[in-house]
Scaffold this motif. Structure first.
Motif, PDB file in Angstrom:
ATOM      1  N   THR A 200      -0.342 -23.150   0.143  1.00  0.00           N
ATOM      2  CA  THR A 200       0.151 -24.595   0.281  1.00  0.00           C
ATOM      3  C   THR A 200       1.641 -24.527   1.306  1.00  0.00           C
ATOM      4  O   THR A 200       1.937 -25.083   1.963  1.00  0.00           O
ATOM      5  CB  THR A 200       0.028 -25.443  -0.829  1.00  0.00           C
ATOM      6  OG1 THR A 200      -0.941 -25.649  -1.348  1.00  0.00           O
ATOM      7  CG2 THR A 200       0.355 -26.930  -0.299  1.00  0.00           C
TER       8      THR A 200
ATOM      9  N   ARG B  78      -7.634 -29.582   2.270  1.00  0.00           N
ATOM     10  CA  ARG B  78      -8.522 -31.038   3.587  1.00  0.00           C
ATOM     11  C   ARG B  78      -6.936 -31.405   3.607  1.00  0.00           C
ATOM     12  O   ARG B  78      -6.980 -31.574   5.714  1.00  0.00           O
ATOM     13  CB  ARG B  78      -8.868 -31.631   2.491  1.00  0.00           C
ATOM     14  CG  ARG B  78      -9.855 -32.139   3.517  1.00  0.00           C
ATOM     15  CD  ARG B  78     -10.619 -33.805   2.398  1.00  0.00           C
ATOM     16  NE  ARG B  78      -9.662 -34.363   2.034  1.00  0.00           N
ATOM     17  CZ  ARG B  78      -9.891 -35.108   0.746  1.00  0.00           C
ATOM     18  NH1 ARG B  78     -10.803 -34.721  -0.291  1.00  0.00           N
ATOM     19  NH2 ARG B  78      -8.648 -36.091   0.346  1.00  0.00           N
ATOM     20  N   PHE B  79      -5.713 -31.154   3.412  1.00  0.00           N
ATOM     21  CA  PHE B  79      -4.387 -32.622   4.250  1.00  0.00           C
ATOM     22  C   PHE B  79      -4.174 -31.040   5.008  1.00  0.00           C
ATOM     23  O   PHE B  79      -3.014 -31.383   6.067  1.00  0.00           O
ATOM     24  CB  PHE B  79      -3.577 -33.183   3.344  1.00  0.00           C
ATOM     25  CG  PHE B  79      -4.178 -33.789   2.835  1.00  0.00           C
ATOM     26  CD1 PHE B  79      -4.668 -35.255   3.059  1.00  0.00           C
ATOM     27  CD2 PHE B  79      -4.630 -33.610   1.560  1.00  0.00           C
ATOM     28  CE1 PHE B  79      -5.039 -36.205   2.750  1.00  0.00           C
ATOM     29  CE2 PHE B  79      -5.075 -34.787   0.407  1.00  0.00           C
ATOM     30  CZ  PHE B  79      -5.630 -35.627   1.649  1.00  0.00           C
ATOM     31  N   MET B  80      -3.773 -29.901   4.460  1.00  0.00           N
ATOM     32  CA  MET B  80      -2.797 -28.466   5.670  1.00  0.00           C
ATOM     33  C   MET B  80      -4.229 -27.925   6.340  1.00  0.00           C
ATOM     34  O   MET B  80      -3.970 -26.854   6.953  1.00  0.00           O
ATOM     35  CB  MET B  80      -2.701 -27.794   4.624  1.00  0.00           C
ATOM     36  CG  MET B  80      -1.552 -28.576   2.952  1.00  0.00           C
ATOM     37  SD  MET B  80      -0.572 -28.920   3.751  1.00  0.00           S
ATOM     38  CE  MET B  80       0.532 -27.741   4.408  1.00  0.00           C
TER      39      MET B  80
ATOM     40  N   THR C 279      -9.205 -29.484  -2.089  1.00  0.00           N
ATOM     41  CA  THR C 279      -8.385 -31.248  -2.575  1.00  0.00           C
ATOM     42  C   THR C 279      -6.902 -31.002  -1.944  1.00  0.00           C
ATOM     43  O   THR C 279      -6.767 -32.035  -0.134  1.00  0.00           O
ATOM     44  CB  THR C 279      -7.939 -31.717  -3.306  1.00  0.00           C
ATOM     45  OG1 THR C 279      -9.267 -31.643  -4.210  1.00  0.00           O
ATOM     46  CG2 THR C 279      -8.138 -33.321  -2.944  1.00  0.00           C
ATOM     47  N   THR C 280      -6.000 -30.397  -1.678  1.00  0.00           N
ATOM     48  CA  THR C 280      -5.257 -30.125  -0.736  1.00  0.00           C
ATOM     49  C   THR C 280      -5.216 -29.361   0.120  1.00  0.00           C
ATOM     50  O   THR C 280      -4.604 -30.108   1.553  1.00  0.00           O
ATOM     51  CB  THR C 280      -3.890 -29.183  -1.905  1.00  0.00           C
ATOM     52  OG1 THR C 280      -3.693 -30.005  -3.381  1.00  0.00           O
ATOM     53  CG2 THR C 280      -2.601 -29.359  -0.751  1.00  0.00           C
TER      54      THR C 280
ATOM     55  N   ASN D 110     -10.179 -32.988   7.670  1.00  0.00           N
ATOM     56  CA  ASN D 110      -9.514 -34.638   8.190  1.00  0.00           C
ATOM     57  C   ASN D 110      -8.799 -34.466   9.924  1.00  0.00           C
ATOM     58  O   ASN D 110      -9.110 -33.585  10.968  1.00  0.00           O
ATOM     59  CB  ASN D 110      -8.685 -34.812   7.029  1.00  0.00           C
ATOM     60  CG  ASN D 110      -7.089 -33.881   7.548  1.00  0.00           C
ATOM     61  OD1 ASN D 110      -7.320 -32.653   8.351  1.00  0.00           O
ATOM     62  ND2 ASN D 110      -6.063 -34.170   6.829  1.00  0.00           N
TER      63      ASN D 110
ATOM     64  N   GLN E 257      -5.470 -33.840  10.470  1.00  0.00           N
ATOM     65  CA  GLN E 257      -4.830 -33.286  10.746  1.00  0.00           C
ATOM     66  C   GLN E 257      -4.669 -31.750  11.188  1.00  0.00           C
ATOM     67  O   GLN E 257      -4.440 -31.559  11.800  1.00  0.00           O
ATOM     68  CB  GLN E 257      -3.685 -33.355   9.052  1.00  0.00           C
ATOM     69  CG  GLN E 257      -3.029 -35.105   8.903  1.00  0.00           C
ATOM     70  CD  GLN E 257      -1.575 -33.993   8.629  1.00  0.00           C
ATOM     71  OE1 GLN E 257      -1.313 -33.229   7.684  1.00  0.00           O
ATOM     72  NE2 GLN E 257      -0.707 -34.564   9.343  1.00  0.00           N
TER      73      GLN E 257
END
Lengths: 323, 404
Positions: free
Chosen positions: B324, B80-82, B77-78, B27, B29
């Motif tokens: 995370t 992906r943002f991290m 899923t998390t 992604n 980020q």
């Protein structure tokens, strides 16, 4: 109603400090599959109508002409005429819609699809899906900035607040908050974003400019187990000075100073309190108490709970008509 | 059954480079930065034995692994943002091949192993692993694993017998049913479970009016007229017990308990290994976001969830949550964070789950369930504790025999 007022009536209203226009208060009953209607003046139930299967999120258009209900188990949004309580049409929502927020202009509707890790954007006029935005696991909380440029989604298992650009439908930032974020609410000036974390037991105060957490509000109530303090619904007064936080099974509403972010008071309400709604004049705040099947009414000026109103089974969401 | 699952080496050969090398950015980020890989393995040790009494309890082939897959989906899923990517190998073994499979896992530099095995095998695997990896126990309930035989390299996501027994005891005391008729099986593991109920009775002020042993004499579990004999034998077996409020079964081996409800001599309810059963999770649980969790699991696995799936899911979610929060893929950093007082994880049980520092047991509410529904969740509100109400369940710090 205003048109029907006589001169003397207007005069009388001008002379009283708190004019009491009656607004309709709509409460979604998650287990009862219906919507309870309360008169905000008499604080009496004036009607009940079917709300689809597992009605949860509930909101109303700025002109007060359309009432939107997330019928979670029907996988759609049901739209009602707030005057007649008749269903007029449905909107596509994506699977398992839980909570949504309407753009300040009244269109579009941003819907959290809890089972599908998506936010669905729906045009309420054309009934078309405009976008599906992939977010974290179990999206729930939905907030919108006062200028309508940013929509916030909170994902309950990913534990983030996702900032979504309303022009491009792209995620522009992700802010990690505490466990199970349930609700996102801007203050009216748009300078603070409050995100509640149900299991974390906190409310993060995020600076929308920097997307940094400036402060975490914590709660402590004598005689209440810390695990029972589970912040969910958040509402802010129009002047931004008072923030009300529903604390779930702690059965209390926290009153927070909107400037210092310090807790001022705790108000005892019904059991498992989740969502909140003000009357337009901010005279009253209504709370949905899911385990005691009632709505508590708070006198906002005095910060006192003045009444409990029995509603349907497991009240979840509440909205007050603007007119 | 083992043959249907490839060994570690075969899996690694199949997944090859994709598994060992960092994946591309997923992604905006993460763009421009390398994805962090966090790898784990799930090792399930299957015992040869008779099938369960009820065919509804037959273990599905993906038992535990389905929970792992959901956890990896949730973590990814998390992630992906991290900028983090999670993997979990799924390995089955027999008690005989478990050590070799564990060696193969460790040889691949995997530092987190979720183990689904009985008490003795879990302990042996923990000892084999030593300081080379962290073991997450997702099945074994033995109190010794949290007591005299505790190991510093092991976190117990599965609740202990003591927690389960205490959870049931609190509810029965709330019901004012303090007189228990305890029936235990004749296998060694049944003795451990019965000991947990005896301890819970003392702790909460219940009285065991009689302890009776149900001898396992072997024989076929199922016959064309199975229930006919059961209907004759169970009342006879349970007759002439002193006055009691409830019959508690301690049947870890799964030999007799489910025969007892409605077949007792006295008209008394049954709890423990049948009837009202303490569980870490139940497929009918709806509260605290459980509905969404059930939906996600059933969509992925096409069956209702089992406790082994929940415990495996929780183990891998703990690793994901640590990754995370620390924004790290370093196994030592993740381990330290999971064992620190700052760590908590959400598990659809209405409060944060944390790790006891004295025995590495995950604190958690316990569900009391019938076949169809959750009847109650312990700890009961009336039982208070100076640090956490969850510590009214199981072995508390002052009583612990564990030293790391």
């Amino acid at each position: 109603m205003k048109a029907a007022l006589t001169t003397s009536a207007i005069l009388a209203i001008c002379l009283t400090t708190a004019p009491a226009f009656a607004n309709r208060v709509f409460v979604s009953n998650e287990k009862g599959n219906d919507i309870t209607v309360i008169d905000s003046d008499t604080l009496e139930v004036i009607g009940t109508f079917p709300g689809g299967n597992r009605p949860r999120g509930i909101t109303i258009s700025p002109d007060g002409k359309e009432l939107y209900v997330c019928a979670s188990d029907d996988d759609l949004v049901r739209v009602y005429d707030p005057e007649t309580f008749q269903e007029t049409h449905t909107l596509p929502s994506g699977p398992d819609p839980e909570l949504f927020v309407l753009h300040p202009s009244g269109n579009p509707l941003y819907i959290a699809n809890e089972d599908d890790n998506l936010v669905t954007v729906v045009d309420v006029k054309t009934h078309q899906v405009l976008a599906e935005i992939p977010v974290g696991v179990e999206p729930e909380g939905m907030g919108v900035s006062p200028d309508g440029k940013v929509v916030i989604n909170t994902s309950e298992t990913t534990n983030m607040a996702h900032f979504i650009d309303t022009e491009t439908f792209e995620i522009t930032a992700n802010v990690l908050v505490d466990l199970r974020p349930r609700f996102a609410q801007y203050n009216p000036a748009g300078t603070k974003l409050y995100v509640s974390a149900e299991i974390g037991g906190t409310v993060s105060v995020i600076n929308p400019e920097t997307q940094q957490i400036d402060k975490k509000i914590t709660f402590e109530i004598p005689g209440v187990l810390p695990e029972a303090i589970q912040p969910v619904g958040v509402r802010v007064t129009a002047d931004g000075k008072k923030v009300y936080v529903a604390l779930g099974p702690a059965n209390r509403i926290a009153v927070v100073d909107g400037e210092t972010d310090e807790v001022l008071d705790y108000l005892l309400v019904g059991q498992r309190v989740w969502q909140l709604a003000f009357t337009p004049d901010e005279k009253y705040l209504f709370t949905t108490n899911g385990n005691s099947n009632d709505v508590s009414v708070i006198d906002v000026a005095k910060d006192e709970v003045i009444k409990s109103i029995a509603v349907g089974q497991q009240p979840w969401g509440v909205v007050v008509a603007p007119n | 059954m083992t043959g249907q699952f490839p060994s570690v080496l075969a899996v690694l050969a199949m997944t090859g480079a994709a598994f060992l090398q960092p994946a591309g950015p997923a992604n905006a980020q993460a763009a421009g930065q390398e994805m962090q890989m966090i790898c784990a393995a799930v090792l399930r040790v299957d015992q040869q034995g008779l099938p369960p009494i009820s065919r509804l309890d037959l273990p599905p082939e993906d038992l535990g692994f389905a929970g792992a897959r959901l956890a990896i989906e949730d973590n990814d899923t998390t992630g992906r943002f991290m900028g983090q990517d999670f993997e979990a190998l799924e390995i089955t073994a027999t008690p005989e091949t478990a050590a070799a499979e564990m060696d193969a896992i460790l040889d691949q530099d995997i530092r987190f192993v979720v183990v689904l095995a009985d008490d003795a095998t879990t302990l042996a695997l923990s000892d084999q692993v030593g300081d080379r990896a962290m073991v997450l126990n997702a099945r074994a309930r033995g109190d010794n694993l949290r007591g005299a035989d505790c190991r510093a390299n092991t976190i117990h996501a599965a609740p202990s017998h003591a927690m389960m027994a205490d959870a049931l005891a609190q509810f029965l005391m709330w019901k004012k049913w303090p007189n228990w008729f305890l029936v235990k099986g004749s296998h060694p593991e049944d003795q451990d479970l019965a000991a947990a109920y005896t301890r819970a009775a003392t702790k909460f002020g219940a009285k065991i009016v009689e302890e009776r042993v149900f001898e396992d004499t072997g024989g076929a579990r199922r016959t064309d007229s199975g229930h006919v004999q059961v209907q004759q034998q169970m009342p006879v077996f349970t007759q002439r017990a002193p006055a009691h409020d409830i019959l508690i079964t301690a049947d870890e081996a799964g030999v007799f308990a489910v025969y007892l409800p409605y077949q007792t001599w006295d008209a008394r309810p049954v709890a423990g290994s049948a009837g009202l059963v303490p569980r870490s999770w139940h497929p009918a649980m709806e509260a605290w976001g459980g509905m969404q969790f059930q939906n996600r699991f059933e969509k992925l696995a096409n069956r209702p969830i089992r406790e082994d799936d929940y415990q495996t899911w929780l183990s891998l979610r703990m690793i994901g949550e640590a990754a995370t929060r620390t924004q790290s893929a370093d196994p030592a950093a993740l381990r330290d964070f999971m064992l620190s007082p700052d760590f908590d994880v959400a598990g659809f049980k209405g409060q944060k789950l944390t790790v006891r520092d004295w025995d590495h047991q995950v604190r958690q509410p316990i569900l009391l369930a019938t076949g169809d529904l959750t009847v109650s969740v312990s700890p009961q509100d009336q039982y208070l504790h100076q640090t956490s109400a969850l510590d009214t369940l199981g072995i508390d710090k002052p009583e612990s025999e564990c030293t790391f």
